[in-house]
Motif scaffolding. Structure first.
Motif, PDB file in Angstrom:
ATOM      1  N   SER A 241     -24.260 -55.565 -10.336  1.00 55.91           N
ATOM      2  CA  SER A 241     -22.993 -56.122  -9.913  1.00 55.91           C
ATOM      3  C   SER A 241     -22.990 -57.277  -8.871  1.00 55.91           C
ATOM      4  O   SER A 241     -24.018 -57.208  -8.417  1.00 55.91           O
ATOM      5  CB  SER A 241     -22.101 -55.072  -9.382  1.00 55.91           C
TER       6      SER A 241
ATOM      7  N   GLU B 188     -21.345 -57.461  -6.266  1.00 58.94           N
ATOM      8  CA  GLU B 188     -21.394 -56.672  -4.885  1.00 58.94           C
ATOM      9  C   GLU B 188     -22.719 -56.191  -4.482  1.00 58.94           C
ATOM     10  O   GLU B 188     -23.124 -56.446  -3.322  1.00 58.94           O
ATOM     11  CB  GLU B 188     -20.302 -55.604  -4.693  1.00 58.94           C
TER      12      GLU B 188
ATOM     13  N   VAL C 206     -16.367 -61.042  -3.967  1.00 61.63           N
ATOM     14  CA  VAL C 206     -17.166 -60.031  -3.134  1.00 61.63           C
ATOM     15  C   VAL C 206     -17.694 -60.774  -1.870  1.00 61.63           C
ATOM     16  O   VAL C 206     -17.885 -61.912  -1.706  1.00 61.63           O
ATOM     17  CB  VAL C 206     -18.255 -59.552  -4.123  1.00 61.63           C
TER      18      VAL C 206
ATOM     19  N   ASP D 285     -15.717 -55.237  -2.837  1.00 61.91           N
ATOM     20  CA  ASP D 285     -15.794 -55.691  -4.082  1.00 61.91           C
ATOM     21  C   ASP D 285     -14.724 -56.568  -4.553  1.00 61.91           C
ATOM     22  O   ASP D 285     -14.294 -56.758  -5.588  1.00 61.91           O
ATOM     23  CB  ASP D 285     -16.019 -54.649  -5.113  1.00 61.91           C
TER      24      ASP D 285
END
Length: 270
Positions: A4, A6, A112, A127
């Motif tokens: 991801s 993040e 993020v 996030d």
């Protein structure tokens, strides 16, 4: 493998923090910038470590670094904003109050962000919806609180709203002294502290749009539920600019009243 966005932000911020922590106390080479500002060899080394993570994980994205400027593809909606050592002067005089900031702006929004404290080994991250602090691999939700009454006031230039508004004047205002206790740490780590409940608020002047210094902290505070506006209560990055971040609406209203006292009524001379 980093999945991801993040995860990428956290990993990149941690990579920079490792350099900052490891080089603490070592001899520093200074590189002068405009307005009396400067970077050090650690700023550059930490930024390179962050860029290595970003370019490996997201090679198609653009990056704007405090020291290296903008690199990557033109026209992309995704741009990483990197401040490898926020609090360079603190660090240069062996003060540990610094932050490593990494944020991803997608279109007009920061989606993020991560702010790492190299000396507590904490990473404050979001996030875009929720905000957390990570310690020893464990995430804890950030919970703003005004209980401390501590308000960080940024006294570093530039001051685009001077002489009408000067953050330093807040410190002498009887209303401020009665309600709050000032702090001046000169790093945007203090913005993350508002989201974490370690500060009641943060106030600064300046044009903060797309700022590599402030993008992470603003995103953290917004996701944590803080009240985030410009210094005259307008949406961030509009109007007179600046920033008031407060843990709750009562604290924000009190600070907004104090700031408004510095601005003349409409039509009066500045």
């Amino acid at each position: 493998m980093l999945g991801s966005d993040e995860d990428v932000a956290i990993k990149a911020a941690q990579a920079g923090a490792v350099i900052v922590r490891a080089r603490y106390g070592a001899a520093l080479t200074r590189f002068e910038k405009s307005g009396g500002d400067f970077a050090t060899s650690v700023d550059i080394e930490a930024e390179n470590a962050i860029l290595d993570v970003l370019r490996s994980a997201r090679p198609a994205d653009a990056v704007t670094g405090e020291e290296s400027g903008r690199t990557g593809a033109d026209g992309t909606a995704r741009e990483w904003l990197v401040d490898p050592l926020c609090g360079t002067l603190n660090y240069a005089v062996r003060n540990m109050l610094v932050a490593v900031n990494v944020a991803l702006r997608t279109g007009a929004k920061v989606t993020v962000a991560a702010s790492a404290d190299p000396f507590t080994d904490e990473v404050f991250w979001t996030d875009g919806t929720h905000a957390y602090v990570r310690r020893d691999g464990v995430d804890e939700p950030l919970a703003p609180s005004a209980e401390s009454r501590l308000v960080d006031v940024n006294l570093d230039p530039p001051f685009p709203n001077a002489p009408r508004f000067q953050a330093a004047r807040l410190l002498a205002d009887p209303g401020f002294v009665e309600r709050f206790r000032p702090r001046v740490v000169s790093t945007t780590l203090a913005v993350a502290w508002v989201a974490a409940g370690r500060r009641a608020a943060y106030v600064t002047d300046g044009d903060l749009r797309d700022s590599v210094h402030f993008a992470s902290g603003i995103a953290l505070c917004q996701a944590a539920g803080c009240v985030v506006t410009g210094i005259q209560g307008q949406p961030p990055h509009t109007g007179s600019g600046g920033l008031i971040v407060a843990a709750d609406r009562q604290t924000h209203a009190a600070l907004l009243t104090l700031v408004d006292k510095q601005f003349p009524p409409d039509g009066d001379a500045t």
